[in-house]
Scaffold this active site. Structure first.
Site, PDB file in Angstrom:
ATOM      1  N   LYS A  91       0.909  -0.976  -0.061  1.00 33.14           N
ATOM      2  CA  LYS A  91       0.036  -0.149  -0.153  1.00 33.14           C
ATOM      3  C   LYS A  91       0.834   1.413  -0.113  1.00 33.14           C
ATOM      4  O   LYS A  91       1.877   1.392   0.822  1.00 33.14           O
ATOM      5  CB  LYS A  91      -0.722   0.014   1.151  1.00 33.14           C
ATOM      6  CG  LYS A  91      -1.901   1.183   1.213  1.00 33.14           C
ATOM      7  CD  LYS A  91      -3.138   0.872   0.591  1.00 33.14           C
ATOM      8  CE  LYS A  91      -3.931   2.024   0.276  1.00 33.14           C
ATOM      9  NZ  LYS A  91      -3.543   3.009  -0.551  1.00 33.14           N
TER      10      LYS A  91
ATOM     11  N   LYS B  16       4.936   2.529   8.546  1.00 29.34           N
ATOM     12  CA  LYS B  16       3.975   3.372   8.793  1.00 29.34           C
ATOM     13  C   LYS B  16       2.527   2.453   8.976  1.00 29.34           C
ATOM     14  O   LYS B  16       1.765   2.624   9.857  1.00 29.34           O
ATOM     15  CB  LYS B  16       3.448   4.379   7.756  1.00 29.34           C
ATOM     16  CG  LYS B  16       2.478   5.694   7.934  1.00 29.34           C
ATOM     17  CD  LYS B  16       2.297   6.286   6.843  1.00 29.34           C
ATOM     18  CE  LYS B  16       3.752   7.200   6.387  1.00 29.34           C
ATOM     19  NZ  LYS B  16       3.546   8.263   5.322  1.00 29.34           N
TER      20      LYS B  16
ATOM     21  N   LYS C 286       5.283   1.736  -2.959  1.00 29.17           N
ATOM     22  CA  LYS C 286       5.477   3.304  -3.426  1.00 29.17           C
ATOM     23  C   LYS C 286       5.770   3.169  -4.868  1.00 29.17           C
ATOM     24  O   LYS C 286       6.353   2.276  -5.542  1.00 29.17           O
ATOM     25  CB  LYS C 286       6.521   4.084  -2.779  1.00 29.17           C
ATOM     26  CG  LYS C 286       6.348   5.376  -2.902  1.00 29.17           C
ATOM     27  CD  LYS C 286       4.979   5.763  -1.749  1.00 29.17           C
ATOM     28  CE  LYS C 286       5.139   7.403  -1.493  1.00 29.17           C
ATOM     29  NZ  LYS C 286       4.084   7.591  -0.523  1.00 29.17           N
TER      30      LYS C 286
ATOM     31  N   THR D  19      -4.635  13.383   5.878  1.00 31.16           N
ATOM     32  CA  THR D  19      -3.186  13.603   6.181  1.00 31.16           C
ATOM     33  C   THR D  19      -2.908  14.702   6.915  1.00 31.16           C
ATOM     34  O   THR D  19      -2.536  14.739   8.211  1.00 31.16           O
ATOM     35  CB  THR D  19      -2.147  13.720   4.953  1.00 31.16           C
ATOM     36  OG1 THR D  19      -2.289  12.417   4.201  1.00 31.16           O
ATOM     37  CG2 THR D  19      -0.713  13.465   5.410  1.00 31.16           C
TER      38      THR D  19
ATOM     39  N   ASN E 127      -1.290  20.509  -0.013  1.00 32.73           N
ATOM     40  CA  ASN E 127      -2.510  19.621   0.619  1.00 32.73           C
ATOM     41  C   ASN E 127      -2.420  19.537   2.103  1.00 32.73           C
ATOM     42  O   ASN E 127      -3.100  20.039   3.048  1.00 32.73           O
ATOM     43  CB  ASN E 127      -2.780  18.496   0.127  1.00 32.73           C
ATOM     44  CG  ASN E 127      -3.922  17.807   0.732  1.00 32.73           C
ATOM     45  OD1 ASN E 127      -3.765  17.050   1.544  1.00 32.73           O
ATOM     46  ND2 ASN E 127      -5.108  17.913   0.021  1.00 32.73           N
TER      47      ASN E 127
ATOM     48  N   SER F 192      -7.206   5.980   3.534  1.00 34.50           N
ATOM     49  CA  SER F 192      -7.150   5.298   2.485  1.00 34.50           C
ATOM     50  C   SER F 192      -7.565   3.876   2.814  1.00 34.50           C
ATOM     51  O   SER F 192      -8.598   2.995   2.152  1.00 34.50           O
ATOM     52  CB  SER F 192      -5.796   4.794   1.980  1.00 34.50           C
ATOM     53  OG  SER F 192      -5.517   6.052   1.018  1.00 34.50           O
TER      54      SER F 192
END
Length: 422
Positions: free
Chosen positions: A76, A100, A112, A196, A227, A355
């Site tokens: 992920k 994480k 990633k 986030t 963001n 997510s």
């Protein structure tokens, strides 16, 4: 920062992450062979993407997807479009996603992706073509139970919409859970846009209560006003913090009297930069990082605090909104100076929690209301911070990063052992 220093720092994000892994390996007493396998991804896919521009010429781009570890579940992590993306950077970021996801007790491994491209130089049609071709090359290696990409730097819900449409066309599977960060019309959640920033603000509040007497009235500087930075600022202002400095790629503004974040967002949208804010003093990003404040939140690029400027930081506490903003050397400086650093794998994990909620909804065919999703993100972030803080106290002489990584790495190692992977 001089060009030589910048080159030295930006070229070794992977080395920085391996250093941090080996430091936590000493704490956990992990053998060399286990550390070696943890430092390497399970798979790295490099792809060549060719698109034909409006001028009829073929444009060629290189992209990657790193799948670091799958002990806890499918890979992920996001996909970024940036002219400086490298294979080592993508591998490093996939490793960070492993820690994480583990730390937040999510059923994922780390992944990633990235394409080396300057998206500002492509038309919308070319961006769509690039995005679809990227999925054409990767579709065999992704899926809701295999690898679940999401937005990252310079990608967004529209990018994810192109991805999912191309994936469905190629595979014939209407598996909307394969991508997260999608538009609401395709199963995305409203919370994903700000999750986030909400997570960063939540752990900043928790950390402030432990280290600097609380968030109310705390003076905050945020480097980066995209963001993550803008939503972090908005939520912290709502919590009672005083935002005194922000920056973007063109520079920053410091106003000791406080910045009106809604007005700053409006300035950024209308003029293209925070430096056009009507009050305060204009500063460079380097000056912003070393300005006096209670909480410093680097929310832009990696390696911005390093051995050349770490001793000049005047913050009482640092919260990593970006991935890898402090080098391993800077960590040691902050530890010796007694400045707590809330690490990236904890601080900016709100996005992947968001997510997770979207993915779970898509898998089950359910819809979670925005306020419920928001409460879940806040709750998961608070619990994760308190687990890290307790480990920090238990270890005694270790900083918050080592406490967070100790929890995360140990869980991955235990999963690998029971699965017979090591």
């Amino acid at each position: 920062m001089t060009e030589a220093v910048q080159t030295t720092l930006t070229s070794n994000l992977y080395d920085q992450q391996v250093k941090k892994l080996y430091r936590v390996g000493e704490i956990l007493g992990l053998p060399q062979d286990v550390l070696e396998t943890l430092s390497q991804p399970e798979r790295v896919i490099q792809v060549k993407i060719e698109i034909k521009g409006k001028d009829g010429k073929v444009k060629t781009f290189i992209g990657w997807r790193s799948q670091h570890n799958s002990a806890l579940g499918p890979y992920k992590g996001g996909i970024r479009y940036h002219p400086n993306v490298t294979q080592d950077e993508v591998i490093a970021l996939s490793m960070m996603m492993t820690w994480k996801n583990s730390l937040l007790l999510l059923p994922y491994g780390g992944g990633k992706g990235g394409i080396r491209v300057d998206p500002s130089k492509l038309s919308l049609e070319e961006l769509e073509m690039l995005s679809r071709r990227y999925i054409d090359t990767l579709y065999k290696y992704i899926g809701s139970d295999i690898d679940i990409p999401a937005p990252d730097v310079n990608t967004n819900p529209q990018t994810m919409a192109w991805f999912i449409d191309e994936y469905i066309k190629i595979t014939g599977k209407a598996d909307y859970a394969t991508f997260t960060g999608k538009p609401v019309e395709l199963g995305g959640l409203e919370t994903r846009n700000y999750s986030t920033g909400l997570g960063v603000a939540t752990v900043a509040k928790e950390a402030a209560s432990k280290f600097i007497g609380g968030i109310e009235g705390a003076r905050v500087i945020i480097q980066g006003f995209g963001n993550v930075g803008s939503f972090t600022a908005k939520f912290l202002q709502d919590m009672g913090a005083k935002i005194i400095g922000v920056s973007d790629s063109k520079g920053g503004v410091i106003d000791p009297n406080g910045i009106d974040i809604n007005k700053m967002i409006e300035t950024k949208e209308k003029t293209g930069s925070v430096i056009n804010y009507p009050t305060g003093k204009k500063v460079t990003n380097d000056e912003l990082l070393t300005s006096e404040c209670d909480i410093l939140i680097p929310a832009a690029l990696e390696n911005v605090i390093h051995k050349f400027n770490a001793d000049k930081v005047k913050a009482k506490m640092i919260v990593e909104g970006a991935n890898g903003p402090l080098t391993a050397d800077a960590d040691l400086v902050m530890k010796n100076r007694g400045i707590p650093v809330v690490p990236d794998i904890l601080a900016n994990a709100g996005g992947v929690v968001g997510s997770y909620v979207e993915w779970a909804n898509n898998k089950m065919g359910e819809i979670m209301e925005e306020e419920e999703a928001k409460r879940l993100i806040i709750s998961r972030m608070e619990k994760a911070f308190n687990s890290v803080y307790e480990m920090h106290k238990k270890l005694g002489d270790q900083d918050l990063r080592m406490a967070a990584m100790a929890l995360a790495v140990e869980r991955v190692v235990n999963a690998m052992k029971v699965r017979g992977m090591i």
